[in-house]
Design a protein around this motif. Structure first.
Motif, PDB file in Angstrom:
ATOM      1  N   GLU A  20       1.383  -1.042  -0.056  1.00 27.86           N
ATOM      2  CA  GLU A  20      -0.372   0.055  -0.683  1.00 27.86           C
ATOM      3  C   GLU A  20       0.918   1.635   0.125  1.00 27.86           C
ATOM      4  O   GLU A  20       0.713   2.403  -0.512  1.00 27.86           O
ATOM      5  N   SER A  21       1.907   1.258   0.769  1.00 21.02           N
ATOM      6  CA  SER A  21       2.702   2.963   0.946  1.00 21.02           C
ATOM      7  C   SER A  21       3.478   2.809  -0.335  1.00 21.02           C
ATOM      8  O   SER A  21       3.671   3.503  -0.663  1.00 21.02           O
ATOM      9  N   ALA A  22       4.094   1.319  -1.039  1.00 22.85           N
ATOM     10  CA  ALA A  22       4.482   1.605  -2.380  1.00 22.85           C
ATOM     11  C   ALA A  22       3.558   2.651  -3.255  1.00 22.85           C
ATOM     12  O   ALA A  22       4.312   2.817  -4.069  1.00 22.85           O
ATOM     13  N   GLU A  23       2.620   2.094  -3.461  1.00 23.01           N
ATOM     14  CA  GLU A  23       1.513   2.313  -4.392  1.00 23.01           C
ATOM     15  C   GLU A  23       1.181   3.622  -3.967  1.00 23.01           C
ATOM     16  O   GLU A  23       0.999   4.410  -5.151  1.00 23.01           O
ATOM     17  N   TRP A  24       1.095   3.938  -2.344  1.00 20.69           N
ATOM     18  CA  TRP A  24       0.760   5.648  -2.695  1.00 20.69           C
ATOM     19  C   TRP A  24       1.970   6.030  -2.802  1.00 20.69           C
ATOM     20  O   TRP A  24       1.865   7.406  -3.334  1.00 20.69           O
ATOM     21  N   ALA A  90       6.847   1.811   7.220  1.00 15.96           N
ATOM     22  CA  ALA A  90       6.025   2.521   6.602  1.00 15.96           C
ATOM     23  C   ALA A  90       4.784   2.942   7.686  1.00 15.96           C
ATOM     24  O   ALA A  90       4.741   2.024   8.139  1.00 15.96           O
ATOM     25  N   VAL A  91       4.414   4.221   7.473  1.00 11.97           N
ATOM     26  CA  VAL A  91       3.080   4.099   8.023  1.00 11.97           C
ATOM     27  C   VAL A  91       1.795   4.413   7.054  1.00 11.97           C
ATOM     28  O   VAL A  91       1.627   5.133   6.010  1.00 11.97           O
ATOM     29  N   ARG A  92       1.194   3.772   7.870  1.00  8.82           N
ATOM     30  CA  ARG A  92      -0.294   3.188   6.680  1.00  8.82           C
ATOM     31  C   ARG A  92      -0.859   5.342   6.761  1.00  8.82           C
ATOM     32  O   ARG A  92      -0.902   6.233   7.018  1.00  8.82           O
ATOM     33  N   GLN A  93      -0.990   4.922   4.723  1.00  8.01           N
ATOM     34  CA  GLN A  93      -1.831   6.429   4.941  1.00  8.01           C
ATOM     35  C   GLN A  93      -2.756   6.991   5.928  1.00  8.01           C
ATOM     36  O   GLN A  93      -2.678   8.487   6.225  1.00  8.01           O
ATOM     37  N   GLU A  94      -4.125   6.745   6.370  1.00 10.25           N
ATOM     38  CA  GLU A  94      -4.654   7.119   7.347  1.00 10.25           C
ATOM     39  C   GLU A  94      -3.355   7.188   8.079  1.00 10.25           C
ATOM     40  O   GLU A  94      -4.741   8.540   8.865  1.00 10.25           O
ATOM     41  N   TYR A  95      -3.322   7.308   8.628  1.00 10.66           N
ATOM     42  CA  TYR A  95      -2.530   7.929   9.708  1.00 10.66           C
ATOM     43  C   TYR A  95      -1.828   8.965   9.779  1.00 10.66           C
ATOM     44  O   TYR A  95      -0.159   8.922  10.157  1.00 10.66           O
ATOM     45  N   TYR A 100       3.531   9.324  13.727  1.00 15.98           N
ATOM     46  CA  TYR A 100       3.484   7.638  13.940  1.00 15.98           C
ATOM     47  C   TYR A 100       4.618   7.327  12.888  1.00 15.98           C
ATOM     48  O   TYR A 100       4.897   6.642  14.137  1.00 15.98           O
ATOM     49  N   GLY A 101       5.076   7.865  12.730  1.00 16.29           N
ATOM     50  CA  GLY A 101       6.480   7.547  11.653  1.00 16.29           C
ATOM     51  C   GLY A 101       7.337   8.049  13.159  1.00 16.29           C
ATOM     52  O   GLY A 101       8.228   6.726  13.412  1.00 16.29           O
TER      53      GLY A 101
END
Length: 160
Positions: A20-24, A90-95, A100-101
């Motif tokens: 998900e992080s790579a795609e974003w 990697a921090v999920r997009q919604e956070y 959080y990083g």
């Protein structure tokens, strides 16, 4: 923050967060990782499953990272267990943008302290200015610039 070690039960989820992080990152023109390199099989070729960390806050999966105790590619001169070496943070997009990083980095520091390891190290693409600023703001100091595996990298360290 609760840190859960990677296992056969959660490695698919670990991989999914990285993909998900790579795609974003691809979608905003800042490609960093190849999605094909983030499959479970590919990750297990490079990292020990127990070095993969899933980070939860109030039951919500916030992000992931790899914390190695030896890295023969980017930190070959270091002895095993001399440093914690951080990869694939990697921090999920919604956070994003909620601190959080830095909390994930702090959790890696705590894991190092539990093992009496005094250094946390990482590498980062030389031209990733925003990411380099993030690590420097988190207290990491530049060690050197290296060209390893056809990658132009800055190596960082932090005394903890």
């Amino acid at each position: 923050m609760e840190i859960v070690n990677g296992s056969n039960e959660n490695i698919e989820l670990f991989s999914k967060v990285l993909i998900e992080s790579a795609e974003w990152l691809d979608s905003i023109g800042q490609s960093m990782w190849k999605v094909n390199d983030l499959t479970v099989d590919k990750l297990l070729e490079i990292y020990a499953i127990e070095d993969m960390k899933l980070c939860y806050d109030n039951g919500n999966l916030i992000g992931v990272y790899v914390l190695q105790w030896h890295d023969p590619l980017f930190w070959a001169s270091l002895k095993k267990n001399e440093s914690g070496i951080l990869h694939k943070l990697a921090v999920r997009q919604e956070y994003h943008k909620n601190g959080y990083g830095k909390k994930l980095i702090e959790s890696a520091e705590l894991l190092c302290k539990k093992r009496n390891v005094k250094w946390l190290r990482l590498n980062c693409g030389t031209f990733r200015t925003g990411l380099r600023n993030f690590y420097e703001d988190a207290g990491f100091k530049m060690v050197d610039r290296v060209f390893i595996d056809n990658r132009d990298q800055i190596r960082y360290e932090k005394l903890i």
